[in-house]
Each structure stands twice: as C-alpha cells, then as structure tokens.
Design a protein around this motif. Structure first.
Motif, PDB file in Angstrom:
ATOM      1  N   ASP A  73       0.808  -1.219   0.000  1.00  0.00           N
ATOM      2  CA  ASP A  73       0.000   0.000   0.000  1.00  0.00           C
ATOM      3  C   ASP A  73       0.841   1.269   0.000  1.00  0.00           C
ATOM      4  N   LEU A  74       2.089   1.179   0.440  1.00  0.00           N
ATOM      5  CA  LEU A  74       2.921   2.377   0.619  1.00  0.00           C
ATOM      6  C   LEU A  74       3.004   3.273  -0.620  1.00  0.00           C
ATOM      7  N   PRO A  75       3.192   2.715  -1.841  1.00  0.00           N
ATOM      8  CA  PRO A  75       3.301   3.611  -3.006  1.00  0.00           C
ATOM      9  C   PRO A  75       2.014   4.363  -3.332  1.00  0.00           C
ATOM     10  N   LYS A  76       0.884   3.942  -2.739  1.00  0.00           N
ATOM     11  CA  LYS A  76      -0.414   4.526  -3.112  1.00  0.00           C
ATOM     12  C   LYS A  76      -1.052   5.369  -2.019  1.00  0.00           C
ATOM     13  N   VAL A  77      -0.374   5.510  -0.869  1.00  0.00           N
ATOM     14  CA  VAL A  77      -1.049   6.119   0.284  1.00  0.00           C
ATOM     15  C   VAL A  77      -1.470   7.578   0.066  1.00  0.00           C
ATOM     16  N   PHE A  78      -0.807   8.289  -0.856  1.00  0.00           N
ATOM     17  CA  PHE A  78      -1.156   9.693  -1.076  1.00  0.00           C
ATOM     18  C   PHE A  78      -2.194   9.885  -2.186  1.00  0.00           C
ATOM     19  N   GLU A  79      -2.657   8.786  -2.784  1.00  0.00           N
ATOM     20  CA  GLU A  79      -3.654   8.882  -3.842  1.00  0.00           C
ATOM     21  C   GLU A  79      -5.035   9.196  -3.262  1.00  0.00           C
ATOM     22  N   ARG A  80      -5.814   9.967  -4.011  1.00  0.00           N
ATOM     23  CA  ARG A  80      -7.166  10.327  -3.562  1.00  0.00           C
ATOM     24  C   ARG A  80      -8.036   9.091  -3.379  1.00  0.00           C
ATOM     25  N   PHE A  81      -8.739   9.058  -2.260  1.00  0.00           N
ATOM     26  CA  PHE A  81      -9.713   8.024  -1.916  1.00  0.00           C
ATOM     27  C   PHE A  81      -9.091   6.650  -1.694  1.00  0.00           C
ATOM     28  N   PHE A  82      -7.752   6.580  -1.643  1.00  0.00           N
ATOM     29  CA  PHE A  82      -7.139   5.268  -1.385  1.00  0.00           C
ATOM     30  C   PHE A  82      -7.289   4.900   0.088  1.00  0.00           C
ATOM     31  N   ARG A  83      -7.726   3.667   0.331  1.00  0.00           N
ATOM     32  CA  ARG A  83      -7.855   3.147   1.698  1.00  0.00           C
ATOM     33  C   ARG A  83      -7.047   1.859   1.784  1.00  0.00           C
ATOM     34  N   LEU A  99      -4.417  11.796   3.633  1.00  0.00           N
ATOM     35  CA  LEU A  99      -3.016  11.838   3.205  1.00  0.00           C
ATOM     36  C   LEU A  99      -2.841  12.597   1.894  1.00  0.00           C
ATOM     37  N   THR A 100      -3.900  12.648   1.081  1.00  0.00           N
ATOM     38  CA  THR A 100      -3.847  13.494  -0.124  1.00  0.00           C
ATOM     39  C   THR A 100      -3.753  14.960   0.292  1.00  0.00           C
ATOM     40  N   ILE A 101      -4.499  15.334   1.329  1.00  0.00           N
ATOM     41  CA  ILE A 101      -4.446  16.707   1.847  1.00  0.00           C
ATOM     42  C   ILE A 101      -3.046  17.014   2.386  1.00  0.00           C
ATOM     43  N   VAL A 102      -2.448  16.045   3.073  1.00  0.00           N
ATOM     44  CA  VAL A 102      -1.077  16.216   3.564  1.00  0.00           C
ATOM     45  C   VAL A 102      -0.135  16.490   2.385  1.00  0.00           C
ATOM     46  N   TRP A 103      -0.227  15.635   1.373  1.00  0.00           N
ATOM     47  CA  TRP A 103       0.637  15.768   0.189  1.00  0.00           C
ATOM     48  C   TRP A 103       0.456  17.123  -0.489  1.00  0.00           C
ATOM     49  N   GLU A 104      -0.802  17.487  -0.728  1.00  0.00           N
ATOM     50  CA  GLU A 104      -1.094  18.738  -1.437  1.00  0.00           C
ATOM     51  C   GLU A 104      -0.652  19.948  -0.623  1.00  0.00           C
ATOM     52  N   SER A 105      -0.883  19.931   0.677  1.00  0.00           N
ATOM     53  CA  SER A 105      -0.523  21.088   1.511  1.00  0.00           C
ATOM     54  C   SER A 105       0.985  21.280   1.558  1.00  0.00           C
ATOM     55  N   VAL A 106       1.725  20.182   1.656  1.00  0.00           N
ATOM     56  CA  VAL A 106       3.187  20.278   1.695  1.00  0.00           C
ATOM     57  C   VAL A 106       3.742  20.681   0.329  1.00  0.00           C
ATOM     58  N   GLN A 107       3.207  20.080  -0.743  1.00  0.00           N
ATOM     59  CA  GLN A 107       3.646  20.421  -2.095  1.00  0.00           C
ATOM     60  C   GLN A 107       3.368  21.900  -2.417  1.00  0.00           C
ATOM     61  N   SER A 108       2.262  22.426  -1.902  1.00  0.00           N
ATOM     62  CA  SER A 108       1.877  23.800  -2.228  1.00  0.00           C
ATOM     63  C   SER A 108       2.833  24.841  -1.654  1.00  0.00           C
ATOM     64  N   VAL A 109       3.653  24.437  -0.666  1.00  0.00           N
ATOM     65  CA  VAL A 109       4.645  25.368  -0.120  1.00  0.00           C
ATOM     66  C   VAL A 109       6.053  24.997  -0.586  1.00  0.00           C
ATOM     67  N   GLY A 110       6.128  24.148  -1.630  1.00  0.00           N
ATOM     68  CA  GLY A 110       7.428  23.779  -2.185  1.00  0.00           C
ATOM     69  C   GLY A 110       8.152  22.712  -1.409  1.00  0.00           C
ATOM     70  N   GLY A 111       7.419  21.958  -0.601  1.00  0.00           N
ATOM     71  CA  GLY A 111       8.040  20.927   0.226  1.00  0.00           C
ATOM     72  C   GLY A 111       7.823  19.525  -0.300  1.00  0.00           C
ATOM     73  N   SER A 112       8.251  18.551   0.492  1.00  0.00           N
ATOM     74  CA  SER A 112       8.090  17.148   0.131  1.00  0.00           C
ATOM     75  C   SER A 112       7.706  16.356   1.383  1.00  0.00           C
ATOM     76  N   VAL A 113       7.088  15.197   1.150  1.00  0.00           N
ATOM     77  CA  VAL A 113       6.722  14.323   2.260  1.00  0.00           C
ATOM     78  C   VAL A 113       7.044  12.890   1.882  1.00  0.00           C
ATOM     79  N   ASP A 114       7.693  12.178   2.792  1.00  0.00           N
ATOM     80  CA  ASP A 114       8.082  10.780   2.579  1.00  0.00           C
ATOM     81  C   ASP A 114       7.538   9.932   3.722  1.00  0.00           C
ATOM     82  N   VAL A 115       7.420   8.636   3.468  1.00  0.00           N
ATOM     83  CA  VAL A 115       6.883   7.742   4.495  1.00  0.00           C
ATOM     84  C   VAL A 115       7.646   6.425   4.497  1.00  0.00           C
ATOM     85  N   THR A 116       7.936   5.947   5.695  1.00  0.00           N
ATOM     86  CA  THR A 116       8.465   4.597   5.892  1.00  0.00           C
ATOM     87  C   THR A 116       7.572   3.921   6.919  1.00  0.00           C
TER      88      THR A 116
END
Length: 199
Positions: free
Chosen positions: A141-151, A165-182
């Motif tokens: 599931d890890l490669p898909k966690v930031f996709e819209r409506f993915f459960r 997690l899509t909101i997390v991705w979009e909010s961080v990207q909108s300020v020029g940042g990045s988010v990673d997950v392990t």
C-alpha cells in the motif's frame, strides 16, 4: 391510536445510521474543500515567523480528546526552532498525520505514542518527523497512500474519507516541500515533511 411500526430500539438505530452518514458526508465535504483550496489563485505560501514548539503544542491540544479516548500519548519536541513557514498549511498536514496516527494506533500495545520532532535540515529547510508505534502500513500500500480516496488494508473497518493523506501531500507540495513515508507492519510508521523556510 395507530401503533408506531418502528419501536424505540429500531428508531435509535435508524437515527444513529443517519447521523453517521451525515457526519461522513460533512467530513468528505471538508476534505474536498481543503483540496480545492490548494488549486486557488491565492495559494502562494504565506510564510511568517512562528515559534514552532507552540504551534506543535496547539495541534496536539486540538487532538487531545481523540488521543485520550484511544489512550495515545502525543510527544512534542520541546527543542523545536522558531522558523518562517506557512504555518496554516503545515498545521493542516500535521493535524491529519497526528490524527491518523491516533486513529490507527495498535490497541494490543500497552503504551501507544505519536512523536513529533523538528530540526533545521540546513539554513533553508525544516524537517519534521511524525512517528508512531501503531499498526503500520502494508508494504504493497505504501506507493499509493497519497492517492485520492485510497484506503489501505490496515484501515478497513475504520472511519475515513480516503483524502487525509492526499491533503497532507497537497498542503506540503503547495509550499514547495516534500513528504516521505516509511513503515513496518506491527511496528509503526514515520512521515517526514521537508519544507523551505524564509531566510
């Protein structure tokens, strides 16, 4: 008088079902509204100097009731620096990540925690880590966690819109940042947010 065909228990069940449906719809609308905001014309990062430790504690305070209900301890980095960031978007990402960590805590563990640390990566970037000892995320599931409506597999049976997690991705990207997950099943998950800071 004509007898009510629905008894008290059935009526309560129906009311609970309707209330749950309304709450889920409201949550979905709020998440969709947040996502729509990232596409707006006035979406340039609004950086200002903030005492990050206080901002992190404010997020933790807003989630205190949820944490208490799930017997989860929120540990905030007391050494968090003061930085110039878009704190509104950062708080949105942090609220979703900490809230998720609480929701998907491992109820088989005696001590459950979420830890937030903040460090300056260099003179121009802030690195935030949100780690927990929860149920973890399935490797598939890890490669898909930031996709819209993915459960993911470990979220089945839990309330959610699939947009957090899509909101997390979009909010961080909108300020020029990045988010990673392990993550490791049964051990926990760590999200790392890296965002630019104003000099």
């Amino acid at each position: 008088a004509e007898r009510d065909p629905v008894n008290a228990d059935e009526r309560k069940t129906l009311i609970d079902l309707i209330q749950g449906s309304v709450e889920r719809s409201c949550a979905l609308l709020q998440d969709l509204e947040a996502l729509a905001g990232f596409r707006g014309h006035d979406n340039a990062p609004a950086r200002r100097e903030v005492e990050l430790g206080s901002a992190l504690r404010a997020v933790a305070d807003r989630l205190a009731a949820l944490a208490a209900a799930n017997d989860v301890e929120i540990v905030i980095d007391e050494a968090a620096p003061s930085v110039a960031v878009d704190i509104r978007k950062l708080e949105l990402a942090l609220t979703n990540l900490i809230g998720n960590a609480i929701k998907y805590c491992d109820r088989d563990k005696d001590r459950r925690w979420v830890r937030v640390t903040a460090r300056l990566d260099d003179d121009s970037h802030l690195r935030l880590s949100i780690s927990d000892n929860g149920t973890g995320i399935d490797p598939e599931d890890l490669p898909k966690v930031f996709e819209r409506f993915f459960r993911g597999r470990t979220t089945r049976g839990m309330e959610g819109t699939g947009l957090g997690l899509t909101i997390v991705w979009e909010s961080v990207q909108s300020v020029g940042g990045s988010v990673d997950v392990t993550s490791e099943l049964g051990e926990g998950t760590c999200f790392t947010i890296t965002v630019p800071i104003a000099g």
